[in-house]
Design an enzyme around this catalytic site. Structure first.
Site, PDB file in Angstrom:
ATOM      1  N   PHE A 119       0.921  -1.306  -0.288  1.00 46.38           N
ATOM      2  CA  PHE A 119      -0.164   0.028  -0.057  1.00 46.38           C
ATOM      3  C   PHE A 119       0.956   1.465   0.052  1.00 46.38           C
ATOM      4  CE2 PHE A 119      -4.654   0.976   0.763  1.00 46.38           C
ATOM      5  CZ  PHE A 119      -4.983  -0.395   0.153  1.00 46.38           C
ATOM      6  N   GLN A 234      -7.813  14.695   2.863  1.00 43.91           N
ATOM      7  CA  GLN A 234      -7.173  13.769   1.856  1.00 43.91           C
ATOM      8  C   GLN A 234      -7.657  13.474   0.331  1.00 43.91           C
ATOM      9  OE1 GLN A 234      -6.479   9.267   2.659  1.00 43.91           O
ATOM     10  NE2 GLN A 234      -4.114  10.080   2.589  1.00 43.91           N
ATOM     11  N   HIS A 236      -7.693  11.135  -2.770  1.00 41.99           N
ATOM     12  CA  HIS A 236      -7.295   9.839  -3.331  1.00 41.99           C
ATOM     13  C   HIS A 236      -7.085   9.842  -4.560  1.00 41.99           C
ATOM     14  CE1 HIS A 236      -7.079   5.764  -4.071  1.00 41.99           C
ATOM     15  NE2 HIS A 236      -7.568   5.341  -2.757  1.00 41.99           N
ATOM     16  N   LEU A 246     -14.557   5.086  -5.723  1.00 40.19           N
ATOM     17  CA  LEU A 246     -13.267   4.817  -5.342  1.00 40.19           C
ATOM     18  C   LEU A 246     -12.693   3.637  -6.511  1.00 40.19           C
ATOM     19  CD1 LEU A 246     -10.737   5.561  -3.674  1.00 40.19           C
ATOM     20  CD2 LEU A 246     -11.562   3.760  -2.158  1.00 40.19           C
ATOM     21  N   GLU A 249      -6.796   1.627  -3.695  1.00 37.49           N
ATOM     22  CA  GLU A 249      -5.201   1.639  -3.874  1.00 37.49           C
ATOM     23  C   GLU A 249      -4.795   0.320  -4.010  1.00 37.49           C
ATOM     24  OE1 GLU A 249      -3.436   4.702  -1.499  1.00 37.49           O
ATOM     25  OE2 GLU A 249      -1.838   3.315  -0.858  1.00 37.49           O
ATOM     26  N   ARG A 280      -0.697   9.312  -0.981  1.00 34.67           N
ATOM     27  CA  ARG A 280      -1.597   9.831  -1.615  1.00 34.67           C
ATOM     28  C   ARG A 280      -1.768  11.179  -2.044  1.00 34.67           C
ATOM     29  NH1 ARG A 280      -6.514   6.416   1.522  1.00 34.67           N
ATOM     30  NH2 ARG A 280      -5.845   4.538   0.430  1.00 34.67           N
ATOM     31  N   HIS A 348     -11.182  11.920  -0.197  1.00 35.18           N
ATOM     32  CA  HIS A 348     -11.523  10.731   0.278  1.00 35.18           C
ATOM     33  C   HIS A 348     -11.558  10.969   1.822  1.00 35.18           C
ATOM     34  CE1 HIS A 348     -11.266   6.445   0.206  1.00 35.18           C
ATOM     35  NE2 HIS A 348      -9.926   6.447   0.776  1.00 35.18           N
ATOM     36  N   ARG A 383      -2.711  10.770   5.785  1.00 31.74           N
ATOM     37  CA  ARG A 383      -2.819   9.197   6.398  1.00 31.74           C
ATOM     38  C   ARG A 383      -2.394   8.314   5.197  1.00 31.74           C
ATOM     39  NH1 ARG A 383      -7.283   5.039   5.372  1.00 31.74           N
ATOM     40  NH2 ARG A 383      -8.089   6.619   3.828  1.00 31.74           N
TER      41      ARG A 383
HETATM   42  C1  LIG Z   1     -14.981   4.314  -0.516  1.00 38.35           C
HETATM   43  C2  LIG Z   1     -13.882   4.129   0.617  1.00 38.35           C
HETATM   44  C3  LIG Z   1     -13.068   3.366   0.686  1.00 38.35           C
HETATM   45  C4  LIG Z   1     -12.177   3.193   1.923  1.00 38.35           C
HETATM   46  N1  LIG Z   1     -11.255   2.138   1.834  1.00 38.35           N
HETATM   47  C5  LIG Z   1     -10.411   2.091   3.180  1.00 38.35           C
HETATM   48  C6  LIG Z   1      -9.568   0.966   3.055  1.00 38.35           C
HETATM   49  O1  LIG Z   1      -9.365   0.103   2.232  1.00 38.35           O
HETATM   50  N2  LIG Z   1      -8.556   1.202   4.103  1.00 38.35           N
HETATM   51  C7  LIG Z   1      -8.648   1.849   5.259  1.00 38.35           C
HETATM   52  O2  LIG Z   1      -7.847   1.772   6.107  1.00 38.35           O
HETATM   53  N3  LIG Z   1      -9.648   2.885   5.193  1.00 38.35           N
HETATM   54  C8  LIG Z   1     -10.515   2.975   3.971  1.00 38.35           C
HETATM   55  N4  LIG Z   1     -11.262   4.068   3.882  1.00 38.35           N
HETATM   56  C9  LIG Z   1     -11.670   5.034   5.201  1.00 38.35           C
HETATM   57  C10 LIG Z   1     -12.485   4.099   6.271  1.00 38.35           C
HETATM   58  O3  LIG Z   1     -13.540   3.227   5.492  1.00 38.35           O
HETATM   59  C11 LIG Z   1     -13.179   5.041   7.241  1.00 38.35           C
HETATM   60  O4  LIG Z   1     -12.390   6.125   7.731  1.00 38.35           O
HETATM   61  C12 LIG Z   1     -13.869   4.582   8.396  1.00 38.35           C
HETATM   62  O5  LIG Z   1     -14.355   3.191   7.920  1.00 38.35           O
HETATM   63  C13 LIG Z   1     -14.592   5.269   9.162  1.00 38.35           C
HETATM   64  O6  LIG Z   1     -15.165   4.517  10.349  1.00 38.35           O
HETATM   65  P1  LIG Z   1     -16.149   4.957  11.383  1.00 38.35           P
HETATM   66  O7  LIG Z   1     -16.280   4.202  12.143  1.00 38.35           O
HETATM   67  O8  LIG Z   1     -15.181   6.051  11.865  1.00 38.35           O
HETATM   68  O9  LIG Z   1     -17.199   5.910  10.603  1.00 38.35           O
HETATM   69  P2  LIG Z   1     -18.233   5.186   9.566  1.00 38.35           P
HETATM   70  O10 LIG Z   1     -18.144   3.870   9.144  1.00 38.35           O
HETATM   71  O11 LIG Z   1     -18.661   6.292   8.748  1.00 38.35           O
HETATM   72  O12 LIG Z   1     -19.803   5.182  10.605  1.00 38.35           O
HETATM   73  C14 LIG Z   1     -20.338   6.402  11.079  1.00 38.35           C
HETATM   74  C15 LIG Z   1     -21.545   6.151  11.878  1.00 38.35           C
HETATM   75  O13 LIG Z   1     -21.979   7.346  12.563  1.00 38.35           O
HETATM   76  C16 LIG Z   1     -23.386   7.307  12.193  1.00 38.35           C
HETATM   77  N5  LIG Z   1     -23.558   8.901  12.257  1.00 38.35           N
HETATM   78  C17 LIG Z   1     -23.213   9.762  11.715  1.00 38.35           C
HETATM   79  N6  LIG Z   1     -23.886  10.959  11.978  1.00 38.35           N
HETATM   80  C18 LIG Z   1     -25.038  10.410  12.894  1.00 38.35           C
HETATM   81  C19 LIG Z   1     -25.933  11.296  13.625  1.00 38.35           C
HETATM   82  N7  LIG Z   1     -25.972  12.454  13.351  1.00 38.35           N
HETATM   83  N8  LIG Z   1     -26.682  10.620  14.514  1.00 38.35           N
HETATM   84  C20 LIG Z   1     -26.814   9.201  14.549  1.00 38.35           C
HETATM   85  N9  LIG Z   1     -25.780   8.467  13.924  1.00 38.35           N
HETATM   86  C21 LIG Z   1     -24.825   8.998  13.217  1.00 38.35           C
HETATM   87  C22 LIG Z   1     -23.596   6.676  11.212  1.00 38.35           C
HETATM   88  O14 LIG Z   1     -25.116   6.118  10.960  1.00 38.35           O
HETATM   89  C23 LIG Z   1     -22.637   5.599  11.240  1.00 38.35           C
HETATM   90  O15 LIG Z   1     -23.262   4.414  11.649  1.00 38.35           O
HETATM   91  C24 LIG Z   1     -12.389   4.179   3.015  1.00 38.35           C
HETATM   92  C25 LIG Z   1     -13.453   5.078   2.734  1.00 38.35           C
HETATM   93  C26 LIG Z   1     -14.007   5.113   1.951  1.00 38.35           C
HETATM   94  C27 LIG Z   1     -15.216   6.267   1.729  1.00 38.35           C
END
Ligand SMILES: Cc1cc2nc3c(=O)[nH]c(=O)nc-3n(C[C@H](O)[C@H](O)[C@H](O)COP(=O)(O)OP(=O)(O)OC[C@H]3O[C@@H](n4cnc5c(N)ncnc54)[C@H](O)[C@@H]3O)c2cc1C
Length: 573
Positions: A119, A234, A236, A246, A249, A280, A348, A383
Site C-alpha cells: 500500500f 486527503q 485519493h 473509488l 489503492e 496519496r 477521500h 494518512r
Molecule cells: C470508499 C472508501 C473506501 C475506503 N477504503 C479504505 C481502506 O481500504 N482502508 C482503510 O484503512 N480505510 C479506508 N477508507 C476509510 C475508512 O473506511 C473510514 O475512515 C472508516 O471506515 C470510518 O469508520 P467510522 O466507524 O469512523 O465511521 P463510519 O463507518 O462512517 O460510521 C459512522 C456512523 O456514524 C453514524 N452517524 C453519523 N452521524 C450521525 C448522527 N447525526 N446521528 C446518529 N448517527 C450518526 C452513522 O450512521 C454511522 O453508523 C475508505 C473510505 C471510503 C469512503
C-alpha cells in the site's frame, strides 16, 4: 416517551462505534450500552472500504512495529503524535488477529497464512485484506459479534442532533430524533462516545457516502470541544470521474500503472523510488502538475489519467480486485482486463477531527471520540492508506474501555435534568426549519458550499482563495437560517435530516477553511502555493479550531506535536 438510559451512549454504528460497544461490554459485565446510528449499522461507510487494514502480522516480511510506526510518521509529514503512533501499531496487529477470531475472512496465501499486500507509503507488504471488500467483511464481523451481547441496545435510524452537557459541563447524554416516528428524545448516559465518521461531503467530488456529513464533529464543536488539524483533507488519486467512486489503492498495490496521455508512467518524474505506491498527497499533486502540462485526457466529467491494470491479467484481477472490475463495468462500461480505466483525484478522508488524547478522551469530561471523526493523532498531515480501518479498531476499543472507567465513577444523570434540553432542541428545530418563512433551498446552499470549498481549499491552496472561502461561509450560514423544510411529515422526513446535515457541513467547512488559512506552510495534504516549504520552526504544531459562541470566526489555537524517537526530516520517497 421516556427513553431508557445507558451507562455509555455511542453515537455511530460503523466500525469504530461497534468496536467501542464490544470493548465496553467486555470490560464490565454490568455495563449497558446504547448504540445510536442514523443508518442501519451495516450501511455505515466502513462497509465500502475496499483495499485493506494495516498491521505487522507476518514475520517473513522484514517488517517490525518500529517500521510501521516510522512509515506512519513519515507519511504524516511528522505531524503525528509519536507516542500515539507507537501504541497504535502495537495494538493494530493485535486487533487484526482479534478480528480473525471474530470471523473476518482475511484472504490467505496458498500455504494458509493471512495474505498481505503493498500500500502507498508503506515500506513493506503489511496490509491485510479480504479481496477488495475489506470494510464489508470487517464491519460484518464486528456487527455479528455485537449481536452476542444483549447489553448493547441499538437505536437504528435515530439521528442525534445535539450532545447534552450537565451543569458542570460534562457529557450527560444526547438529544436524538427517532427518524421512523419523528419524535425527539433525550437519552441520558454517564459517558458518550462519538463515532460518526468523516465529513468529505463538504466537497463536491468525493468517494464519501452521502451520510458522511461530519455530524459528530459539528456536535462536539457546538459543545465547545476543539476540532484538531482540520486543514488536512486527503485526496485519493484514483476516483472515477463523474461519480467519485473509488478505485482502491489495492489496484496499484497489486501492480497497476498510472499513465498520462503521452502513454508514460508519469510518476517516474515525481516519485521515482515509489512510483504508483507513493503516498496519496504526492500522487494526487502529480496529477495536478500533469494537468498543467497538458498531459491528461479530457472527458465529459473533466480531465483524467489512465489506471492501467491490463498487464495484471484476468485471473489476478478476479482474485484480488474483483470489485474494481465490477464497479468499472457497471459505472463506466469498461472492463479493466481489456481497457485502461479513467481516474482523477477525489476527496477521500479527513485527517482532522474531534481533539482527543491517546485514550480517545476529549477535553469535555465524559466525552470520547474514535474513528474518522476523531483526531488522536496518528495521521497528522497525511494518512497512509489502510491505516484508518486499523485506527478505528484500536481507538474504538480504547474509547470503549476508558468510557467504562468514567461510567463507573459517574452518577447517572436523571431524565428530568435532560428532558427540557430535548424540548428546547425540538423547539429550535421547529422554529428554525419548519416555521421559518425563508425561501432558501438546502441543495442550493450545499452546492455553493461545496463550490467554495473546492475553489479555496482543494489540493492546492493560497491566501486569496482561502480568504474568499472564509468570507463566503458566514454568508452561507446566514442563508442557512432562511432554509425552510417543506415536508411536514414526521415519518422518515429525509428533507429534515438533509437540513440538519447541512448545518453540520457548514461547521466542518468553517473549521477546515480557517485552519487552512492560518497554516502558512506546506505539509502533507496541505499544499500552499504561497508557502511552498514545510516550516517546522513555526508550524510543527497541531491546530485547534474553537467555535465562536457569538457566531464569529473560529479561534485557532496550537498544540505541540509529541516527538519520541523520530526527528523530523525531509520527506522524500
Ligand atoms: C470508499 C472508501 C473506501 C475506503 N477504503 C479504505 C481502506 O481500504 N482502508 C482503510 O484503512 N480505510 C479506508 N477508507 C476509510 C475508512 O473506511 C473510514 O475512515 C472508516 O471506515 C470510518 O469508520 P467510522 O466507524 O469512523 O465511521 P463510519 O463507518 O462512517 O460510521 C459512522 C456512523 O456514524 C453514524 N452517524 C453519523 N452521524 C450521525 C448522527 N447525526 N446521528 C446518529 N448517527 C450518526 C452513522 O450512521 C454511522 O453508523 C475508505 C473510505 C471510503 C469512503
Amino acid at each position: 416517551m421516556n427513553a431508557p438510559n445507558h451507562d455509555i451512549l455511542i453515537v455511530g454504528g460503523g466500525g469504530a462505534g461497534l468496536r467501542a460497544a464490544i470493548a465496553a461490554v467486555q470490560a464490565d459485565e454490568s455495563i449497558s450500552v446504547g448504540l445510536v446510528s442514523k443508518v442501519y449499522p451495516m450501511r455505515s461507510h466502513t462497509v465500502s472500504a475496499e483495499g485493506g487494514s494495516a498491521g505487522v502480522i507476518r514475520d517473513d516480511k522484514e517488517d517490525s512495529l518500529d517500521l510501521h510506526a516510522f512509515d506512519t510518521i513519515k507519511g504524516s509529514d511528522f505531524l503525528a503524535d509519536q507516542d500515539v503512533v507507537e501504541a497504535f501499531v502495537k495494538e493494530a496487529a493485535e486487533e487484526l488477529i482479534q478480528l480473525e477470531h471474530w470471523g473476518c475472512p482475511w484472504s490467505r496465501d496458498p500455504d494458509g497464512r493471512i495474505s498481505v499486500r503493498a500500500f502507498g507509503g508503506m515500506s513493506v507488504e503489511r496490509t491485510l485484506y479480504a479481496a477488495d471488500k475489506t470494510g464489508f467483511h470487517m464491519l460484518h464481523a464486528l456487527f455479528q459479534t455485537s449481536l452476542q451481547f444483549d447489553r448493547i441496545h441499538r437505536y437504528d435510524e435515530w439521528y442525534v442532533t445535539k450532545l447534552l452537557l450537565n451543569d458542570e459541563g460534562a457529557a450527560a447524554g444526547v438529544a436524538a430524533i427517532n427518524v421512523r416516528s419523528g419524535a425527539i428524545h433525550a437519552i441520558p448516559a454517564k459517558a458518550v462516545i462519538v463515532c460518526t465518521g468523516g465529513g468529505g461531503r463538504i466537497f463536491p467530488f468525493t468517494t464519501n457516502a452521502a451520510i458522511k456529513t461530519g455530524d459528530g464533529m459539528s456536535m462536539a464543536y457546538q459543545a465547545g470541544c476543539p476540532l484538531k488539524d482540520m486543514e488536512f483533507v486527503q485526496y485519493h488519486p484514483t476516483g472515477l470521474p463523474g461519480t467519485g467512486i473509488l478505485m482502491t489503492e489495492a489496484s496499484r498495490g497489486e501492480g497497476g500503472y498510472l499513465i498520462n496521455n503521452k502513454g508514460d508512467r508519469y510518476l517516474s518524474e515525481y516519485l521515482p523510488g515509489k512510483m504508483e505506491l507513493g503516498p496519496r498527497d504526492m500522487v494526487s499533486r502529480a496529477f495536478v502538475h500533469e494537468e498543467k502540462a497538458g498531459r491528461v485526457f479530457d472527458g465529459p466529467y473533466g480531465t483524467y489519467v489512465h489506471l492501467d491494470l491490463r498487464h495484471l491479467g484476468e485471473k489476478k484481477i478476479d482474485e484480488r480486485i474483483p470489485f474494481v472490475r465490477e464497479l468499472t463495468k457497471n459505472y463506466v462500461g469498461i472492463d479493466p482486463v481489456y481497457e485502461p480505466v479513467p481516474v482523477r483525484p477525489v476527496v477521500h478522508y479527513m485527517m482532522g477531527g474531534i481533539h482527543t488524547d491517546i485514550n480517545a478522551a476529549t477535553p469535555i469530561p465524559g466525552l470520547y471520540a474514535a474513528g474518522e471523526t476523531a483526531c488522536a493523532t496518528i495521521n497528522g498531515a497525511n494518512r497512509l492508506g489502510s491505516n484508518s480501518l486499523s485506527e478505528l479498531l484500536v481507538f474504538g476499543k480504547r474509547a470503549g474501555e476508558h468510557a467504562v472507567q468514567t461510567a463507573r465513577e459517574t452518577k447517572m444523570p436523571s431524565y428530568s435534568s435532560l428532558e427540557h434540553m430535548a424540548v428546547d432542541e425540538e423547539e429550535r428545530i421547529e422554529k428554525q426549519l419548519f416555521k421559518n418563512e425563508g425561501t432558501e433551498r438546502i441543495a442550493d446552499i450545499r452546492t455553493d458550499l461545496q463550490t467554495t470549498m473546492d475553489a479555496g481549499a482543494g489540493i492546492y491552496r493560497e491566501e486569496e482563495s482561502l480568504k474568499a472561502t472564509c468570507e463566503e461561509i458566514p454568508r452561507l450560514k446566514e442563508r442557512y437560517a432562511r432554509v425552510k423544510v417543506d415536508d411536514s411529515s414526521s415519518v422518515f422526513n429525509t428533507e429534515l435530516t438533509a437540513a440538519l446535515e447541512l448545518g453540520s457541513l457548514l461547521d466542518v467547512a468553517e473549521a477546515v477553511a480557517h485552519s487552512a488559512l492560518l497554516r502558512k506552510e506546506s505539509r502533507g495534504s496541505h499544499s500552499r502555493d504561497d508557502f511552498e516549504e514545510r516550516d517546522d520552526e513555526n508550524f510543527l504544531k497541531h491546530s485547534l479550531a474553537y467555535r465562536d459562541a457569538d457566531g464569529g470566526d473560529p479561534r485557532i489555537d496550537y498544540l505541540d506535536v509529541v516527538i519520541t524517537r523520530w526527528q523530523p526530516e525531509e520527506r522524500k520517497y
